[in-house]
Motif scaffolding. Sequence first.
Motif, PDB file in Angstrom:
ATOM      1  N   MET A   1       8.325  15.276  11.342  1.00  0.00           N
ATOM      2  CA  MET A   1       8.517  13.235  11.927  1.00  0.00           C
ATOM      3  C   MET A   1       8.294  12.464  11.162  1.00  0.00           C
ATOM      4  O   MET A   1       7.661  12.464  10.453  1.00  0.00           O
ATOM      5  N   PRO A   2       9.140  11.803  10.629  1.00  0.00           N
ATOM      6  CA  PRO A   2       9.727  10.450   9.751  1.00  0.00           C
ATOM      7  C   PRO A   2       8.697   9.815  10.075  1.00  0.00           C
ATOM      8  O   PRO A   2       8.369   9.183  11.230  1.00  0.00           O
ATOM      9  N   MET A   3       8.016   9.362   8.945  1.00  0.00           N
ATOM     10  CA  MET A   3       6.860   8.435   9.201  1.00  0.00           C
ATOM     11  C   MET A   3       7.336   7.144   8.047  1.00  0.00           C
ATOM     12  O   MET A   3       8.427   7.376   7.566  1.00  0.00           O
ATOM     13  N   PRO A   4       7.202   5.364   8.338  1.00  0.00           N
ATOM     14  CA  PRO A   4       7.892   4.211   7.714  1.00  0.00           C
ATOM     15  C   PRO A   4       7.005   4.725   5.651  1.00  0.00           C
ATOM     16  O   PRO A   4       6.114   5.221   5.342  1.00  0.00           O
ATOM     17  N   VAL A   5       8.004   4.327   4.441  1.00  0.00           N
ATOM     18  CA  VAL A   5       7.382   4.709   3.564  1.00  0.00           C
ATOM     19  C   VAL A   5       6.088   3.381   2.778  1.00  0.00           C
ATOM     20  O   VAL A   5       6.704   2.307   3.143  1.00  0.00           O
ATOM     21  N   LEU A   6       5.537   3.581   2.577  1.00  0.00           N
ATOM     22  CA  LEU A   6       4.761   2.776   2.015  1.00  0.00           C
ATOM     23  C   LEU A   6       5.258   2.374   0.512  1.00  0.00           C
ATOM     24  O   LEU A   6       5.695   2.228  -0.012  1.00  0.00           O
ATOM     25  N   HIS A   7       4.295   0.857   0.371  1.00  0.00           N
ATOM     26  CA  HIS A   7       5.340   0.345  -0.634  1.00  0.00           C
ATOM     27  C   HIS A   7       3.941  -0.599  -1.035  1.00  0.00           C
ATOM     28  O   HIS A   7       2.577  -0.966  -0.361  1.00  0.00           O
ATOM     29  N   LEU A   8       4.536  -1.346  -2.079  1.00  0.00           N
ATOM     30  CA  LEU A   8       3.355  -1.941  -2.429  1.00  0.00           C
ATOM     31  C   LEU A   8       2.472  -3.101  -1.940  1.00  0.00           C
ATOM     32  O   LEU A   8       1.609  -3.709  -1.592  1.00  0.00           O
ATOM     33  N   GLY A   9       3.066  -4.295  -0.503  1.00  0.00           N
ATOM     34  CA  GLY A   9       3.085  -5.087   0.297  1.00  0.00           C
ATOM     35  C   GLY A   9       2.419  -4.477   1.979  1.00  0.00           C
ATOM     36  O   GLY A   9       2.110  -5.175   2.464  1.00  0.00           O
ATOM     37  N   ALA A  10       2.331  -2.807   1.962  1.00  0.00           N
ATOM     38  CA  ALA A  10       2.005  -2.601   3.099  1.00  0.00           C
ATOM     39  C   ALA A  10      -0.085  -2.665   2.675  1.00  0.00           C
ATOM     40  O   ALA A  10      -0.587  -2.741   1.932  1.00  0.00           O
ATOM     41  N   THR A  11      -0.365  -2.696   4.139  1.00  0.00           N
ATOM     42  CA  THR A  11      -1.617  -3.101   4.192  1.00  0.00           C
ATOM     43  C   THR A  11      -2.148  -1.937   4.133  1.00  0.00           C
ATOM     44  O   THR A  11      -1.868  -0.967   5.347  1.00  0.00           O
ATOM     45  N   VAL A  12      -2.961  -1.321   3.152  1.00  0.00           N
ATOM     46  CA  VAL A  12      -3.834  -0.248   3.527  1.00  0.00           C
ATOM     47  C   VAL A  12      -5.454  -0.032   3.307  1.00  0.00           C
ATOM     48  O   VAL A  12      -5.591  -0.899   2.743  1.00  0.00           O
ATOM     49  N   LEU A  13      -5.921   0.317   4.197  1.00  0.00           N
ATOM     50  CA  LEU A  13      -8.170  -0.074   4.532  1.00  0.00           C
ATOM     51  C   LEU A  13      -8.577   1.360   3.610  1.00  0.00           C
ATOM     52  O   LEU A  13      -7.667   2.497   4.649  1.00  0.00           O
ATOM     53  N   CYS A  14      -9.537   1.150   3.313  1.00  0.00           N
ATOM     54  CA  CYS A  14     -10.474   2.160   3.732  1.00  0.00           C
ATOM     55  C   CYS A  14     -10.744   2.710   5.055  1.00  0.00           C
ATOM     56  O   CYS A  14     -10.314   1.561   5.804  1.00  0.00           O
ATOM     57  N   MET A  15     -11.818   4.100   5.904  1.00  0.00           N
ATOM     58  CA  MET A  15     -11.806   4.054   6.518  1.00  0.00           C
ATOM     59  C   MET A  15     -13.016   2.615   6.928  1.00  0.00           C
ATOM     60  O   MET A  15     -14.034   2.823   7.990  1.00  0.00           O
ATOM     61  N   HIS A  16     -13.891   2.138   6.424  1.00  0.00           N
ATOM     62  CA  HIS A  16     -14.821   0.862   5.932  1.00  0.00           C
ATOM     63  C   HIS A  16     -14.291  -0.345   5.752  1.00  0.00           C
ATOM     64  O   HIS A  16     -14.890  -1.364   5.474  1.00  0.00           O
ATOM     65  N   ALA A  17     -12.965  -0.820   5.770  1.00  0.00           N
ATOM     66  CA  ALA A  17     -12.097  -1.656   5.786  1.00  0.00           C
ATOM     67  C   ALA A  17     -11.706  -2.289   4.970  1.00  0.00           C
ATOM     68  O   ALA A  17     -11.629  -4.052   4.400  1.00  0.00           O
ATOM     69  N   GLY A  18     -12.284  -1.823   3.768  1.00  0.00           N
ATOM     70  CA  GLY A  18     -11.779  -2.766   2.157  1.00  0.00           C
ATOM     71  C   GLY A  18     -10.057  -2.630   2.206  1.00  0.00           C
ATOM     72  O   GLY A  18      -9.558  -1.456   2.292  1.00  0.00           O
ATOM     73  N   ASN A  19     -10.315  -3.346   1.490  1.00  0.00           N
ATOM     74  CA  ASN A  19      -8.402  -3.920   1.312  1.00  0.00           C
ATOM     75  C   ASN A  19      -7.709  -2.286   0.464  1.00  0.00           C
ATOM     76  O   ASN A  19      -8.729  -2.614  -1.008  1.00  0.00           O
ATOM     77  N   ALA A  20      -6.536  -2.042   0.185  1.00  0.00           N
ATOM     78  CA  ALA A  20      -6.638  -1.123  -0.769  1.00  0.00           C
ATOM     79  C   ALA A  20      -5.081  -1.368  -1.058  1.00  0.00           C
ATOM     80  O   ALA A  20      -4.003  -1.683  -0.454  1.00  0.00           O
TER      81      ALA A  20
END
Length: 105
Positions: A1-20
């Motif tokens: 299934m197609p999914m959005p590509v991640l880029h520099l401005g994407a918001t990514v978090l660890c499972m403990h809400a840390g900003n990645a």
Amino acid sequence: MPMPVLHLGATVLCMHAGNAVPTMPFPRVSVSAQPVVQVTTPYVIAACSLSTSSGPFCATGQWVVGATRVLAGGLPLAIVGGTALCVATGTGMQAVASQTRVLAT
């Protein structure tokens, strides 16, 4: 299934809400005017909620499974539905916001 590509401005978090944040995005390919992220790109994690405890906390992370059919620089792209792991804790990372125009499988 197609999914959005991640880029520099994407918001990514660890499972403990840390900003990645990706340390070395791939500058030759851009989406939403920002460089894309390959699966081999390491992430630096800040403000993991486990950092206040005495045990290990999420400091870095990396995507393990990404796109299988779309490559940049010969490496698969990181996608929203991919699998990522944090170093030291072994927990995952998740993308909570990303561009939605470019999809990859």
